[in-house]
Scaffold this active site. Structure first.
Site, PDB file in Angstrom:
ATOM      1  N   SER A 163       0.916  -1.294  -0.239  1.00 47.42           N
ATOM      2  CA  SER A 163      -0.137  -0.078  -0.047  1.00 47.42           C
ATOM      3  C   SER A 163       0.780   1.323   0.020  1.00 47.42           C
ATOM      4  O   SER A 163       1.633   1.422  -1.006  1.00 47.42           O
ATOM      5  CB  SER A 163      -1.038  -0.062   1.182  1.00 47.42           C
ATOM      6  OG  SER A 163      -1.917   0.952   1.214  1.00 47.42           O
ATOM      7  N   ASP A 165      -9.571  -4.247  -5.510  1.00 47.13           N
ATOM      8  CA  ASP A 165      -9.200  -3.447  -4.576  1.00 47.13           C
ATOM      9  C   ASP A 165      -9.942  -2.434  -4.210  1.00 47.13           C
ATOM     10  O   ASP A 165     -10.055  -1.458  -5.269  1.00 47.13           O
ATOM     11  CB  ASP A 165      -7.544  -3.122  -4.813  1.00 47.13           C
ATOM     12  CG  ASP A 165      -6.944  -2.399  -3.824  1.00 47.13           C
ATOM     13  OD1 ASP A 165      -7.541  -1.688  -2.978  1.00 47.13           O
ATOM     14  OD2 ASP A 165      -5.643  -2.380  -3.751  1.00 47.13           O
ATOM     15  N   HIS A 224      -7.478  -5.288  -1.153  1.00 43.74           N
ATOM     16  CA  HIS A 224      -6.372  -4.510  -0.765  1.00 43.74           C
ATOM     17  C   HIS A 224      -5.469  -5.341   0.041  1.00 43.74           C
ATOM     18  O   HIS A 224      -4.191  -5.295  -0.269  1.00 43.74           O
ATOM     19  CB  HIS A 224      -6.896  -3.322  -0.590  1.00 43.74           C
ATOM     20  CG  HIS A 224      -5.677  -2.254  -0.045  1.00 43.74           C
ATOM     21  ND1 HIS A 224      -4.824  -1.708  -1.153  1.00 43.74           N
ATOM     22  CD2 HIS A 224      -4.988  -2.015   1.024  1.00 43.74           C
ATOM     23  CE1 HIS A 224      -3.929  -0.870  -0.654  1.00 43.74           C
ATOM     24  NE2 HIS A 224      -4.125  -1.065   0.604  1.00 43.74           N
TER      25      HIS A 224
END
Length: 482
Positions: free
Chosen positions: A290, A381, A416
């Protein structure tokens, strides 16, 4: 005693339905009486039945009972009546004192055996032939707190999981029933011999994990995302696979401690790994998830002080103000009008960086990257536009002539939050927005089975990628393992 008789009679009754016994047993307690110092016929029958049942007492086998979290287990139930319905159940008490569970419905074969790796679950938290379903399909037990996410924060202790087998196809109330058999297993992030070293100086806060053996080993600087805090379990697992790995905290969850997103902070941390006497100086990688991916790409493209041998980028983007990663949050605040909420009130951040900008000052110049990069992309995601980012990064590198350095793996149906293999999928969970301190439930995306497959598959690809680019030869990797 009464409870045991009830459980026993229920089990015997179900056996009779499958013609395992020539008689019928009602699911109620027998009336016991003593006449002339002798047991009644009902009690005599119960004793005989008890002896018969003892001879076919179910045997639950789970191997190994102690292993790493990415290691597969084999679950077999033997000594059941043929074609007998059972439920396999897993239970884990998290460090936050929340119970997580998973269960699958099975029917024994003609030999009275259930082999989880071969037989299909016909119901429960997972279906089909899923050897690890009792782990990756775990979910909070009914009436738990909302927004939970299962994470192991103390890597010096194992995850202790209870695997049990119950009579019949059970869907709830496991705590109120007696299992036919239970096995307790330990799941570790830290292999025996791996050393954990606190890094606490005036500039850097992190934890270094060093594999057992004389070394030298490749190194990894491990960067998590915007949730903040010091997250150690991935680094511990990397060290268990023969990499010196340092988990770095750069977002503090402490009120009186500032976060540090300056590029020099990460360069200092990189050098701590690189200069360790057990690390191969020219074999240090960056591993980002991320926001950690944004930092990783920024360092690989612009740092003049460090040169990573390769980069692992999971669920991230190259879109960021290139003058300083710190300005990422300024960009987030300027785009709050792009926040969305789903029907359950979960916050969706996916559109914040869309459309992908054409302004070169708003994204990393991928043409400057000189080392191999692996991109792990999740197609569902909901937190970040990783699919669109990956496509733009690919185009930029193709135009710059360094596309050969890029390897991309895309996983449909995955969200995600990509964790080590068999970690339970969490579609949404509690999250504190760093720039405001607001507590929200963030939507991460993904569906349980595709996400679990993506976690298992991507971890294998990441390990192969690191081994390929960090070890000078396969011989040196084999020697380091020993």
């Amino acid at each position: 005693m009464v409870h045991c008789i009830f459980s026993f009679c229920n089990f015997a009754s179900k056996c009779c339905k499958d013609l395992f016994f020539p008689c019928k047993v009602k699911s109620k307690c027998f009336q016991v009486s003593i006449r002339n110092g002798k047991l009644s016929s009902s009690m005599i029958f119960l004793n005989k039945l008890s002896s018969t049942m003892a001879a076919i007492s179910p045997v639950l086998s789970v191997k190994p009972t102690r292993g790493l979290v990415n290691e597969k287990i084999q679950i077999i139930v033997r000594n059941l009546p043929p074609r007998f319905p059972v439920t396999l159940h897993s239970l884990y008490l998290s460090e936050d004192k929340d119970y997580w569970e998973a269960f699958g419905h099975y029917t024994s074969d003609n030999r009275g055996t259930v082999t989880v790796s071969e037989h299909a679950s016909v119901g429960g938290t997972y279906e089909g032939s899923e050897p690890m379903g009792l782990l990756w399909s775990m979910q909070p037990v009914p009436r738990s707190r909302t927004g939970l996410r299962l994470r192991k924060m103390n890597v010096l202790t194992p995850m202790v999981v209870h695997i049990s087998v119950y009579s019949g196809h059970v869907t709830e109330g496991f705590s109120k029933q007696s299992p036919l058999a239970t096995v307790v297993i330990e799941r570790w992030y830290l292999a025996p011999g791996v050393r954990r070293i606190d890094i606490r100086d005036e500039e850097v806060k992190g934890t270094l994990f060093i594999p057992p053996g004389p070394g030298p080993f490749p190194g990894v600087l491990d960067l998590w995302g915007g949730g903040g805090g010091l997250v150690e379990y991935r680094s511990a697992l990397l060290a268990s696979h023969v990499f010196v790995s340092m988990a770095l905290e750069y977002f503090s969850t402490e009120k009186n401690r500032a976060s540090n997103l300056h590029i020099k902070y990460f360069e200092k941390a990189f050098r701590i790994v690189q200069e360790h006497p057990l690390v191969m100086k020219d074999s240090v990688a960056l591993f980002g998830l991320s926001l950690g991916t944004s930092i990783t790409l920024h360092m690989a493209a612009y740092s003049k002080a460090v040169s990573p041998r390769c980069c692992v980028c999971v669920s991230g983007s190259h879109v960021q103000p290139i003058n300083s990663p710190q300005n990422i949050f300024i960009n987030l605040q300027e785009n709050t009008h792009k926040y969305q909420f789903d029907e359950e009130g979960c916050l969706v951040w996916k559109d914040i960086i869309l459309p992908i900008p054409n302004d070169p000052g708003l994204k990393v110049d991928m043409g400057r990257i000189k080392c191999p990069v692996i991109l792990i992309v999740r197609e569902d995601d909901q937190n970040l536009a990783t699919v669109e980012s990956a496509e733009d990064m690919t185009q930029m590198m193709r135009a710059a002539g360094n596309k050969h350095l890029l390897t991309t793996f895309r996983y449909p149906g995955a969200g995600h939050l990509i964790e080590p293999p068999y970690t339970p999928h969490v579609r949404a969970s509690n999250f504190i927005v760093q720039q405001t301190g607001e507590k929200v439930i963030m939507l991460w995306g993904g569906s349980r089975k595709p996400h679990a497959s993506a976690q298992e598959g991507s971890w294998e690809m990441i390990l192969k990628f690191l081994q390929q680019h960090l070890y000078p030869s396969q011989d040196s990797f084999t020697q380091a393992k020993l």
